[in-house]
Design an enzyme around this catalytic site. Structure first.
Site, mmCIF file in Angstrom:
data_model
loop_
_atom_site.group_PDB
_atom_site.id
_atom_site.type_symbol
_atom_site.label_atom_id
_atom_site.label_comp_id
_atom_site.label_asym_id
_atom_site.label_seq_id
_atom_site.Cartn_x
_atom_site.Cartn_y
_atom_site.Cartn_z
ATOM 1 N N ASP A 16 32.940 -95.102 12.255
ATOM 2 C CA ASP A 16 31.607 -95.555 11.820
ATOM 3 C C ASP A 16 31.407 -95.297 10.339
ATOM 4 O O ASP A 16 30.761 -96.091 9.646
ATOM 5 C CB ASP A 16 30.486 -94.935 12.668
ATOM 6 C CG ASP A 16 30.432 -93.429 12.606
ATOM 7 O OD1 ASP A 16 31.496 -92.781 12.651
ATOM 8 O OD2 ASP A 16 29.321 -92.884 12.509
ATOM 9 N N THR A 197 20.281 -93.959 15.340
ATOM 10 C CA THR A 197 21.647 -94.521 15.363
ATOM 11 C C THR A 197 22.063 -94.931 16.776
ATOM 12 O O THR A 197 22.858 -95.844 16.935
ATOM 13 C CB THR A 197 22.688 -93.552 14.762
ATOM 14 O OG1 THR A 197 22.854 -92.415 15.617
ATOM 15 C CG2 THR A 197 22.283 -93.088 13.374
ATOM 16 N N LEU A 243 26.606 -97.424 15.849
ATOM 17 C CA LEU A 243 27.111 -97.386 14.468
ATOM 18 C C LEU A 243 26.273 -96.386 13.678
ATOM 19 O O LEU A 243 25.381 -96.768 12.924
ATOM 20 C CB LEU A 243 27.068 -98.786 13.838
ATOM 21 C CG LEU A 243 28.194 -99.722 14.268
ATOM 22 C CD1 LEU A 243 28.175 -100.992 13.434
ATOM 23 C CD2 LEU A 243 29.564 -99.054 14.176
ATOM 24 N N HIS A 244 26.591 -95.109 13.844
ATOM 25 C CA HIS A 244 25.783 -94.053 13.222
ATOM 26 C C HIS A 244 25.689 -94.222 11.698
ATOM 27 O O HIS A 244 24.622 -94.424 11.141
ATOM 28 C CB HIS A 244 26.392 -92.673 13.506
ATOM 29 C CG HIS A 244 26.564 -92.347 14.948
ATOM 30 N ND1 HIS A 244 25.510 -92.060 15.772
ATOM 31 C CD2 HIS A 244 27.674 -92.247 15.724
ATOM 32 C CE1 HIS A 244 25.961 -91.787 16.987
ATOM 33 N NE2 HIS A 244 27.272 -91.899 16.978
ATOM 34 N N ASP A 245 26.835 -94.064 11.040
ATOM 35 C CA ASP A 245 26.820 -93.967 9.576
ATOM 36 C C ASP A 245 26.386 -95.245 8.859
ATOM 37 O O ASP A 245 25.737 -95.155 7.803
ATOM 38 C CB ASP A 245 28.194 -93.510 9.069
ATOM 39 C CG ASP A 245 28.530 -92.102 9.531
ATOM 40 O OD1 ASP A 245 27.594 -91.361 9.904
ATOM 41 O OD2 ASP A 245 29.712 -91.735 9.515
#
Ligand SMILES: [Ca+2]
Length: 314
Positions: A16, A197, A243-245
């Site tokens: 991510d 997120t 998709l955290h980042d």
């Protein structure tokens, strides 16, 4: 015409993280990536640095400056997340060995020098991993804190509570002492916690849109997501990988897609049971002064449209 904003991405790639870096590098009219600093987190430092180079080369941007940083948290042993990201941290696609160089300067010294040399309030920090590099820079050079335009970070959780432990999110858990230094530093902070997120889910339809880009970047992102999603599907029963980042870069590109509250956030650094918890005063039940813009929601369809459109450029 507004000038692109200068950012430093501090990262521990991670699939991510990789998508976040690609999104930033695909957006030169908005963001000038003046450096990427790597830190130990998802995998050890040698691998996160290698992965950052792989991603910059995949993006066709081998001139990007990459600085290796801290290889362990301030006070704890390093905890890694191969169970999520695979042995390399970037499992999924088969990508070529990188050839671009790593800068000689240590990431912490690059952070300090850049914040001192660039005009005050012109550089944004985008931490996507444990906060060890940023905290070390702040400890070594407290004069940089008021020079930071903004820190936009992925970390923590309130409603979602924890992922690596019942009460802590991975980035904060790995280096809670670093997180405490950063959250107390006085710079404006925006937090993209698991609460938001986990709403940025790569559904099958969204992953098909990456694959349909029919480019090396589109295919790599689709394969990384395929690999990464098995963990969340098994654990949360979710529709796909969160998709955290990339939410950090998405926030910088289009803050109107995100909503949250300006609240007080403190980091637990003492209790073995709740180590690394982000104690977020979402409901305003204390008198502790607000220190963070804590995001809770996003327009997920708009976010994925923007992401896919930008990745098309690479
Ligand atoms: Ca990360």
């Amino acid at each position: 015409m507004t000038q692109p904003r200068k950012i430093i991405i501090d990262t521990d790639p991670g699939q991510d993280d990789a998508v976040a870096i690609l999104l930033a590098l695909a957006s030169p009219e908005d963001l000038d990536v003046i450096g990427i600093t790597t830190v130990a987190g998802n995998v050890p430092l040698d691998l996160t640095t290698r992965n950052a180079r792989i991603i910059c080369e995949l993006a066709g941007k081998p001139q990007t400056r990459i600085f290796a940083g801290c290889d362990r948290p301030l006070a704890h042993e390093l905890v890694t997340a191969e169970h999520v990201h695979g042995k390399t941290g970037l499992d999924g696609p088969v990508l070529p060995d990188p050839t671009m160089p790593v800068e000689d300067q240590h990431a912490v010294d690059f952070l300090i020098e850049t914040l001192r040399n660039e005009p005050e309030g012109s550089v944004r920090l985008c931490p996507l991993g444990p906060l060890t590099n940023i905290a070390t820079a702040l400890q070594k050079a407290p004069d940089i804190a008021p020079r930071i335009a903004e820190i936009v970070l992925m970390g923590g959780a309130y409603f979602e509570v924890g992922n690596i432990t019942p009460t802590a999110e991975f980035n904060i858990f790995v280096d809670p002492h670093a997180a405490e230094i950063v959250f107390k530093c006085g710079a404006p902070i925006t937090v993209l916690p698991l609460d938001v997120t986990h709403k940025a889910l790569v559904t099958k339809q969204r992953n098909d849109a990456f694959r349909a880009l029919n480019s090396p970047v589109g295919t790599a992102v689709a394969l990384m997501t395929d690999f990464f999603e098995r963990f969340d599907i098994a654990k949360y029963g979710s529709e796909g990988a969160p998709l955290h980042d990339p939410c950090v870069i998405g926030y910088l590109l289009a803050p109107h897609m995100f909503s949250g509250r300006h609240i007080n956030v403190e980091i637990e650094t003492q209790s073995p049971l709740t180590m690394g918890m982000t104690v977020a005063d979402w409901w305003g039940v204390t008198d502790r002064p607000p220190n963070a813009n804590f995001i809770g929601d996003l327009e997920a369809d708009q976010f994925f449209d923007l992401l896919t459109d930008r990745l098309r450029r690479l």
